[in-house]
Structure formats: C-alpha cells, structure tokens
Design an enzyme around this catalytic site. Sequence first.
Site, PDB file in Angstrom:
ATOM      1  N   ASP A 351     -20.489  63.296 -14.785  1.00 42.68           N
ATOM      2  CA  ASP A 351     -20.464  64.642 -15.336  1.00 42.68           C
ATOM      3  C   ASP A 351     -19.020  65.061 -15.610  1.00 42.68           C
ATOM      4  OD1 ASP A 351     -21.790  67.315 -15.800  1.00 42.68           O
ATOM      5  OD2 ASP A 351     -20.463  67.871 -14.147  1.00 42.68           O
ATOM      6  N   GLU A 387     -19.596  61.438 -19.535  1.00 40.97           N
ATOM      7  CA  GLU A 387     -19.742  62.619 -20.376  1.00 40.97           C
ATOM      8  C   GLU A 387     -18.311  62.974 -20.785  1.00 40.97           C
ATOM      9  OE1 GLU A 387     -22.016  66.897 -20.251  1.00 40.97           O
ATOM     10  OE2 GLU A 387     -20.775  66.379 -18.524  1.00 40.97           O
TER      11      GLU A 387
END
Length: 706
Positions: A351, A387
Amino acid sequence: MPRSSSSDQLRYVLSAGRPDPLGANFDGGGVNFAVFSSQAERVELCLFDAESREQARIPLRERDGDIWHVRVDGLGPGTKYGYRVHGPYEPNAGLRFNPNKLLIDPYAKKLADPLIWNDAVYGYEPNRSDTSFNARDSAPFVPKSVVIDPSYTWGDDRPPEHPANESVIYEAHVRGLTQAHPKVPPHLKGTFRAVASAPMLDYLVDLGITSVELLPVQAFLDDRFLVRKGLVNYWGYQSIGFFAPEPRYLADGGIWEFQQMVRRLHSAGIEVILDVVYNHSGEANELGPTLSFRGLDNTAYYRLTGGGRYYMNHTGTGNTLNLAHPAVLRMVMDSLRYWVEVMHVDGFRFDLASTLAREADAFDPSSGFLDAIGQDPVLNRVKLIAEPWDIGPGGYQLGAFPHPFLEWNDKFRDDVRQFWRGDAVMTGRLASRLLGSSEQFDHSGRAATSSVNFVTAHDGFTLADTVAYREKHNLANGEGNRDGKSENFSDNFGVEGATKDSAILAARGLRKRNLLATLVLSQGTPMLLAGDEFGNSQQGNNNAYAQDNEIGWLDWARFDASLHAFTRKLLRLREEHPVLRQRLFLHSRPRRRDGLADLFWHLPDGSVPTPADWNDAGWKTLCVEIRTSSDTPDYDASDDVIFAVFNAGGEQEVVLPPCAKGYVWEVVIDTTQPDAGPHNPLNGTLIAPANAVLALQRAPISEVQE
C-alpha cells in the site's frame, strides 16, 4: 495496580536472555522478550492473567545497543503481555514516553482484547494540548500481546509459484468474500477458514484465478471517529501489529487458522498475496493514541517535522513510518520474512509504496527499503506488487519501481473506462494499455507483466457500479458524500442506479463484458476484483472502507450466471493462448524465425494507421494482430496468433489480415454473443457489431469443415 518491585523478580525466575530475535519467543522452558528503544531510560515488561488483569511489572535490565531484553522461565504460549517505557516527555522535541500507557509489542505474533476507545489511551489529555501529560493507566483498554506456540504441521505444502505471465490475481476481502456466501458454514463466515472452505475452493478453482490477494489481514484498529458513528475500519488500512493476524478473522482464535487457509489454497494451486500497510500505523498524528510505536521510540518509528512535535503525512492518515531508520526497516523486513517463512504466503501488495521508498522527502528507486528487498534471498523470490503512489511531493511513480516489482496501473483503469465510455481521442491510449503500457514499464529489463492491469479495485466502483452510476453515493460513510473519488470515468446509460429498463440493462451488460474482455486480452498481469465476475454492486458507494455490512459484502444472492460464465470463458482463452500472456513487450518488429512482425495495428479497412489516425477523435474501431514477441527465444517460439477488434462505435465492416495456407479465422469471443462457442469461420471480412470486443483465432480448415 502492580508496580516494579523485587517481589516480581521473586515470583518469576529471570535471566538475561538474548537481544535476538526481537519479540516474545517461547523456547520450550520459558519466554525470551526483546524490544527496541533507543531513547528509553527504563523498560518494563507487564504480564497479565487470562482475564487481562495485570499481574507483574518486570524491569528489563539488559540492554545490548538499543535492544532491551529478559528471559522469564516457566512462561509459555498464551501468556499475555505488554510494555511500559520510561523516558522524557518532551513532545516539542518528538519525545512522547509515558509509562502510564501499555504498549503493544511491535513483534507480537498475536493480539488479544480489542482496543476500547477511552481517553486513557492518549499520551496527552484529550481536552488539552497534545503537549500535556495524561497519567491515566491505559492497560484496561489496550490490546494485549500474546506469546504463541510457533509449531504448525505443514505436511507437503508447496507454494504454487505461478509465473507472473501465467497469473490471474483475484482481489478479495476476507469477510466480504465469505460473509454472505450461502454454502460457507455459518460459524466460519467472515474468517480465514471460510476463504479456504470447500465451497470457496471449488468456486475459485472453477473460475480460473491463480492468486488471491487479500485486503489487509495484519492486526488493525477501528478509528475512533468511525466507532462513534457506528462504523468500523472494514478495509483494514490502519495497522497496529505487523506480525499478528487480525483477530476478527480467526474463528477460534488461533493463528493456525491463517496457516490452514494458506495450506488449503496451496493444495488447490492458488497463491496467497497479502495487501500490507508499512507506510503508516494506526496511531495517527500528534492527536492520536499512544498504543505502541509512539510510546516505544517516537523519533525512530515516525517521520517528524516542526522540531519533532508534528508528523509528516505522506499517506493521508496522519503519520508516516520512518523506514530510513535501521530499526524500522528491520521490523518491516522481519515482518515480511515472517509471513513468508512461517505463514507461507506467496507475495505482497504494498500500500502506498512510494512512501516506503522515500529517502528524505524524495522517492528513490535505490532506497534502503527497495535495496533490502532486492538482495533478500527470502523476499526476492515471492511476488512483490507496488501501489506506486502516495500523496507526498513527487509521489506518483508509476513505472519507477525496480525489478522484480509489479505495479498497479491506474492508467489502464482510467483509459479503458474512458475508451468504452466514448471519450474523444482514446484509441491511441487504449493501444498503449493493450500492450502492457510499455512507455511506463519497458526499461531496465522489466517485463510486460510488470503492469498489473485492472478496471476495478477495492478502492472505487465495482464493475457493476461503473456501468450504473455517474456519481458516487457514499452517504452511508457519514461524511456528507465528500469522501471517495469524484471522477470515476463511469456511465449510467441514462438512469442513475437500479433500473428495470431492459434496453439499459442490456447496454450495461455489454459494457461490463467489454471491460472484462479488454482486461483479459491485454498484455500484463490481470487483476479481477472479487464479485465483478458475477455483477456484485456496492449500491454506488465507491469508498466502502467503513461498510462491514451488505454494502461491503459480496451479494451472492444476486449472482449473474451469464456474466460469470463469460468471465470463465475469457480466462480460459488467456490460458490457451500464449500470445495473450507474454513476458516480452511487442513493438511491431520482425521476428527472427519468420520475418513477420510481432504486432500489426489495423484500421477497419485493413490499412496501417497514420499519425493523424492516432489523433482522430472519430476513430473508434481499433484492430490488432498479436503474435509472439520478436525477442522470443527459439525454445519459446510459437505460431500462436490472435486478431482482436475493439469497437466503441457503430457496426463496422473489418478487413481481416491474411491467414496462413490451410487456416481460416474463427470468432472465439464476441461480447454481443457471450454464450457463443467458436463460430463464423471466414477469411476476407467480418462485420463487427457496435460497441463490441471480438477475438479471433486461427483454425485449420479441415477442423472447421468437420
């Protein structure tokens, strides 16, 4: 309330223990405790009984560098514990030690007792400045760390090790995937064991995915503002324990349940990838609670500003973990290795990965974190997915991560949605996405599979909602519909939300099939959002992060069997045709083996597009002939070929490229005829229906005639 005393040492047999490994480690006769703090003046180990009543405080008198440690004889698995750390309380200098706050061990392998929001969990008095001092004891309200028995019988478990070019990722939420599934046993719904229950295994194998990517499963907390609204942190992006499985996903409370899930998925040939959140913690900014890292060593764990009082916020959550500090980097690396070596996971999706690779304030592809991953013999053999953005300066870094990272490609999502919505001058951008976004990824020896292609993800509309809503409908989140993206490149075909209009429903169904077909026919690594394959809706909510209810759960009762069958059909086509899953990029260059180009772009009349065509707003029908890359080694050579048509306009006659002698083209995918098998063998021309994707393969004339 117990205090440190000589009586504690009399009750327990203590010894120096070891500084390594960190955490609480059972050795068969006792437990070794080791914890990092560079600026503490004193560290106390707190022990609790089964009812979480504090029984003793034991000072850690041994310090090796910045590691404090002690061994306690006679303790074993199930022991609840935490730490209290003494040191200066000088918030303006970044020092927030407060021994009245029980602290979670950053290396705890299991947590017990949920966080109870009470003013005592703050290091400061909540009704005063964050520089004030709160002397209330937080122990009754804070999760307890738990000593585990590390043994687990894995049997003949083997990781599936699917190469990226053979992978199909299925992004799912543990609870959302299984909570409303009619065949999952009631006592398992919403848990790790439910994910690997027989009904789910049968379903996943039949669908044709290779890898399940689970939203955060490391222990996390529910934000206080959500709890006050009667909501929870459903997605889990507020980690508080990087080694511990989230307790709410354990049916019986044992970490073996996670391991059993992994073993059962592996036995079905399915990998387990974890969405991990190492860019921040759930402690928020200077107004957040003191639960672990802040009270152990605030200046080490976090990136601070304003002399140390405030927190850098590159993540949008209030704080940013400081991976430039060796102890923090070590914790992240130890956590990753733990999940691979002890829990047997097959990879990670990071993330806000740009945050992890920041040195000072800038993204660095040679950062300490990326270098550490690249040289690690355990981690460089599993799937690593970034990401590639955060909200910090220069945070958007699509294509900048080094091999072997794959990256979420949001440009694929946005451009594909816009092409099918009919936006102007999108045909050229679609062409780039079909080829693995080479302008981003074709460098430094990276593969076409570096692009993780998706048209939907957990963050945003589902596929069904992408074709049913123009606007987000997030009122259930309690934020006045201000949260979530406002630009979704979506469409509603004239009616916002649900409708009984058959023409609109047919158009929406066709758009869903076009989006799925484009995803599967593109070079790269495809990712499917769980539920998209059968038409799951979130009622227009494009930010269901707090919706642990029917909005966030998959609605298995409204199962679109036709869409599901079409998705299976697409995935089998990809499996059958090597040209749809190549590692090497395609650049319209001649192949060594036969001189044929590996790629041909066509206008509908069969001619080659000119630069003017690529910028023509009226060009809506893109045709492409795909062969194996010109750089394909002889040992991987293939005569496989696919001709595909992406028609976002009206009905169009398309001139087919010539076929080799003895072969004809046959249509294997036509999104206007989702149930049709191979059909319409022909040479010369075909009529492409309006708003459709077609894929054609070569077939021997003899087989077609039979």
